[in-house]
Design an enzyme around this catalytic site. Sequence first.
Site, PDB file in Angstrom:
ATOM      1  N   ASN A   1      35.996  32.715  54.296  1.00 33.74           N
ATOM      2  CA  ASN A   1      36.054  32.647  53.158  1.00 33.74           C
ATOM      3  C   ASN A   1      36.963  31.683  52.666  1.00 33.74           C
ATOM      4  O   ASN A   1      37.878  31.089  53.373  1.00 33.74           O
ATOM      5  CB  ASN A   1      36.262  34.039  52.192  1.00 33.74           C
ATOM      6  CG  ASN A   1      37.455  34.498  52.363  1.00 33.74           C
ATOM      7  OD1 ASN A   1      38.538  33.997  51.907  1.00 33.74           O
ATOM      8  ND2 ASN A   1      37.641  35.521  53.296  1.00 33.74           N
TER       9      ASN A   1
ATOM     10  N   ASP B   1      34.491  41.479  54.166  1.00 35.26           N
ATOM     11  CA  ASP B   1      33.845  43.053  54.174  1.00 35.26           C
ATOM     12  C   ASP B   1      33.181  43.588  55.342  1.00 35.26           C
ATOM     13  O   ASP B   1      32.831  44.562  55.812  1.00 35.26           O
ATOM     14  CB  ASP B   1      33.007  43.152  53.112  1.00 35.26           C
ATOM     15  CG  ASP B   1      33.881  43.048  51.634  1.00 35.26           C
ATOM     16  OD1 ASP B   1      35.003  43.707  51.623  1.00 35.26           O
ATOM     17  OD2 ASP B   1      33.532  42.466  50.392  1.00 35.26           O
TER      18      ASP B   1
ATOM     19  N   ASP C   1      38.407  49.175  54.731  1.00 34.22           N
ATOM     20  CA  ASP C   1      39.141  48.833  53.611  1.00 34.22           C
ATOM     21  C   ASP C   1      40.607  49.027  53.761  1.00 34.22           C
ATOM     22  O   ASP C   1      41.160  50.300  53.621  1.00 34.22           O
ATOM     23  CB  ASP C   1      38.483  49.649  52.555  1.00 34.22           C
ATOM     24  CG  ASP C   1      38.867  48.800  50.957  1.00 34.22           C
ATOM     25  OD1 ASP C   1      40.145  48.580  50.883  1.00 34.22           O
ATOM     26  OD2 ASP C   1      38.040  48.616  50.259  1.00 34.22           O
ATOM     27  N   ILE C   2      41.273  48.070  53.943  1.00 34.60           N
ATOM     28  CA  ILE C   2      42.790  48.091  54.195  1.00 34.60           C
ATOM     29  C   ILE C   2      43.448  48.717  53.173  1.00 34.60           C
ATOM     30  O   ILE C   2      44.330  49.784  53.139  1.00 34.60           O
ATOM     31  CB  ILE C   2      43.294  46.616  54.700  1.00 34.60           C
ATOM     32  CG1 ILE C   2      42.495  46.277  55.789  1.00 34.60           C
ATOM     33  CG2 ILE C   2      44.870  46.961  54.867  1.00 34.60           C
ATOM     34  CD1 ILE C   2      42.926  44.865  56.264  1.00 34.60           C
TER      35      ILE C   2
ATOM     36  N   LYS D   1      37.181  49.342  40.997  1.00 30.44           N
ATOM     37  CA  LYS D   1      37.846  49.211  42.112  1.00 30.44           C
ATOM     38  C   LYS D   1      39.238  50.050  41.901  1.00 30.44           C
ATOM     39  O   LYS D   1      39.806  50.699  42.906  1.00 30.44           O
ATOM     40  CB  LYS D   1      38.374  47.904  42.571  1.00 30.44           C
ATOM     41  CG  LYS D   1      36.902  47.188  43.130  1.00 30.44           C
ATOM     42  CD  LYS D   1      37.285  45.638  43.477  1.00 30.44           C
ATOM     43  CE  LYS D   1      35.911  45.068  43.991  1.00 30.44           C
ATOM     44  NZ  LYS D   1      35.846  43.535  43.943  1.00 30.44           N
TER      45      LYS D   1
ATOM     46  N   LYS E   1      39.301  52.993  44.564  1.00 29.97           N
ATOM     47  CA  LYS E   1      40.476  52.918  45.738  1.00 29.97           C
ATOM     48  C   LYS E   1      41.669  53.756  45.402  1.00 29.97           C
ATOM     49  O   LYS E   1      42.570  53.668  46.124  1.00 29.97           O
ATOM     50  CB  LYS E   1      40.834  51.505  45.989  1.00 29.97           C
ATOM     51  CG  LYS E   1      39.480  50.601  46.398  1.00 29.97           C
ATOM     52  CD  LYS E   1      39.889  49.120  46.925  1.00 29.97           C
ATOM     53  CE  LYS E   1      38.688  48.386  47.120  1.00 29.97           C
ATOM     54  NZ  LYS E   1      38.788  47.297  47.974  1.00 29.97           N
TER      55      LYS E   1
HETATM   56  O1  PMT Z   1      44.179  32.318  48.631  1.00 27.15           O
HETATM   57  P1  PMT Z   1      44.092  31.612  47.400  1.00 27.15           P
HETATM   58  O2  PMT Z   1      42.877  30.295  47.705  1.00 27.15           O
HETATM   59  O3  PMT Z   1      45.290  31.215  46.461  1.00 27.15           O
HETATM   60  O4  PMT Z   1      43.200  32.627  46.441  1.00 27.15           O
HETATM   61  C1  PMT Z   1      43.473  33.623  46.092  1.00 27.15           C
HETATM   62  C2  PMT Z   1      42.497  34.710  45.958  1.00 27.15           C
HETATM   63  C3  PMT Z   1      41.349  34.542  45.015  1.00 27.15           C
HETATM   64  C4  PMT Z   1      42.044  35.033  47.265  1.00 27.15           C
HETATM   65  C5  PMT Z   1      43.406  36.080  45.346  1.00 27.15           C
HETATM   66  O5  PMT Z   1      43.699  35.965  43.991  1.00 27.15           O
HETATM   67  C6  PMT Z   1      42.254  37.486  45.306  1.00 27.15           C
HETATM   68  O6  PMT Z   1      41.559  37.593  44.231  1.00 27.15           O
HETATM   69  N1  PMT Z   1      42.373  38.370  46.345  1.00 27.15           N
HETATM   70  C7  PMT Z   1      41.555  39.240  46.528  1.00 27.15           C
HETATM   71  C8  PMT Z   1      40.267  38.712  47.087  1.00 27.15           C
HETATM   72  C9  PMT Z   1      39.033  39.981  47.525  1.00 27.15           C
HETATM   73  O7  PMT Z   1      38.851  40.108  48.661  1.00 27.15           O
HETATM   74  O8  PMT Z   1      38.816  40.661  46.515  1.00 27.15           O
HETATM   75  P2  PMT Z   1      37.885  42.057  46.593  1.00 27.15           P
HETATM   76  O9  PMT Z   1      37.627  42.329  44.967  1.00 27.15           O
HETATM   77  O10 PMT Z   1      36.869  41.774  47.523  1.00 27.15           O
HETATM   78  O11 PMT Z   1      38.766  43.131  47.235  1.00 27.15           O
HETATM   79  C10 PMT Z   1      39.585  44.055  46.366  1.00 27.15           C
HETATM   80  C11 PMT Z   1      40.797  44.426  47.099  1.00 27.15           C
HETATM   81  O12 PMT Z   1      40.754  44.984  48.345  1.00 27.15           O
HETATM   82  C12 PMT Z   1      41.545  43.277  47.226  1.00 27.15           C
HETATM   83  O13 PMT Z   1      43.137  43.615  46.953  1.00 27.15           O
HETATM   84  C13 PMT Z   1      41.641  43.191  48.877  1.00 27.15           C
HETATM   85  O14 PMT Z   1      42.662  42.409  49.540  1.00 27.15           O
HETATM   86  C14 PMT Z   1      41.312  44.496  49.236  1.00 27.15           C
HETATM   87  N2  PMT Z   1      40.533  44.620  50.602  1.00 27.15           N
HETATM   88  C15 PMT Z   1      39.247  44.293  50.439  1.00 27.15           C
HETATM   89  C16 PMT Z   1      38.400  44.313  51.634  1.00 27.15           C
HETATM   90  C17 PMT Z   1      38.821  44.994  52.638  1.00 27.15           C
HETATM   91  N3  PMT Z   1      38.037  45.302  53.678  1.00 27.15           N
HETATM   92  N4  PMT Z   1      40.132  45.549  52.722  1.00 27.15           N
HETATM   93  C18 PMT Z   1      41.037  45.189  51.700  1.00 27.15           C
HETATM   94  O15 PMT Z   1      42.011  45.336  51.927  1.00 27.15           O
END
Ligand code: PMT
Length: 400
Positions: free
Chosen positions: A205, A274, A301-302, A332, A336
């Site tokens: 990504n 994901d 999901d860490i 979320k 979570k």
């Molecule tokens: O790195 P940059 O270019 O500066 O961009 C920053 C960013 C946009 C990546 C950052 O600000 C951001 O939004 N990070 C989270 C991105 C994300 O994957 O969001 P999500 O809504 O899909 O996930 C929700 C949360 O669960 C996040 O904290 C993610 O780290 C965590 N997660 C998600 C999936 C997974 N398998 N394990 C996780 O820990």
Amino acid sequence: MSIKVLLGVSGGIAAYKAAELVRRLREEGAQVRVVMTTAALSFITPLTLQALSGNAVRSDLLDPRAEAGMDHIELARWADLVLVAPATADLMARLAAGLADDLLTTLVLATTAPLVLAPAMNHRMWLHPATRENLARLQKRGVRVLGPAQGDQACGEWGPGRMLEPTEILDVLPLRVSSDLAGKRVMVTAGPTREALDPVRYIGNRSSGRMGYALASSLAARGAELVLVSGPSALSAPHGVDLVRVETALEMEAAVMERIGDCDLFVAAAAVSDYRPRDRAGEKIKKDRTELDLHLVKNPDILARVAALPEGPFTVGFAAETERLEEHALDKLEKKGLNMIAANLVGGRTGGFERNDNALLVLWSGGRKSLPLMSKTRLADALTDVVVERYLAYLSSQDS
Ligand code: PMT
């Protein structure tokens, strides 16, 4: 608490920009002390920098009057950050060699504060192998180098070597320090993950790591011991941060779970994939088919795993959403089991992945704070303020 910046000015035409830099640092609330090299005195007067910084400017290592006041060791201890702007080729060479032949180089050797350089020189000097080697040596030691930019040069030539503008430098410097998190261990995840399809292709990504690295830097500046678990990113480790590099979601999960035991705070800024391909082809997949089906399986999901740990850390998640920001982020937060979530709109013209700027809506049970669009460094400082406030409130609620 306002940051104490020791600004080193070396002798190049860009020294005139130091005046604007001091002014802007003061506007941001920083305390500034200026040290000039002898060559810098030919380009800008100490009086200008003294008037703007509100402090006497020093240039002489062996100045009995100055040593009777704030001696050079005390000055080295005083600084939270040493910024050298402009940093000439000569100064970079002396720093790379570890010389202490004037006040500025001596201070750099005597301080434990992070060192940031904003180089400025003729483009041929910047591209010279000697300067490249000095740059590599300094970066290997953890020195952060900002710029230089490309453009017209004072010598009438064009190329890389222009010092960044003061506003560009300020945008990427963490400017708040405190000991609020002293004795606390904090883990941050950052960057993307890459899920291999074959030896040359992967699902990934657009995350650059900027948001997570800026946060790690801001949290470390509040006194925390910091572990940064990062997917592939071009960024180098922020000062004072233990950087663990990983590639896949499973590697990130393993690195996090191995180290989370003694962490007090966990901030998940990584964009973790994901899904991952169920099978990784041993050889490069041939393009002889008109259609290709990929079978994907869900990654763990860490963040949810960490939040579910008994006696686990205070957890702060991120939510990257393209629509219904608050609704999805609250979902979320609850599902979570997080303490806080920082939601950002992604996929639009501003903020989110890859860019230098971002905006966040921070949510927690019974509260919210909107942080407007700003550089990711300033945003990380602002988010850290909210995280520290909520974390300290959480600790006192546990005590009562
Ligand atoms: O790195 P940059 O270019 O500066 O961009 C920053 C960013 C946009 C990546 C950052 O600000 C951001 O939004 N990070 C989270 C991105 C994300 O994957 O969001 P999500 O809504 O899909 O996930 C929700 C949360 O669960 C996040 O904290 C993610 O780290 C965590 N997660 C998600 C999936 C997974 N398998 N394990 C996780 O820990």
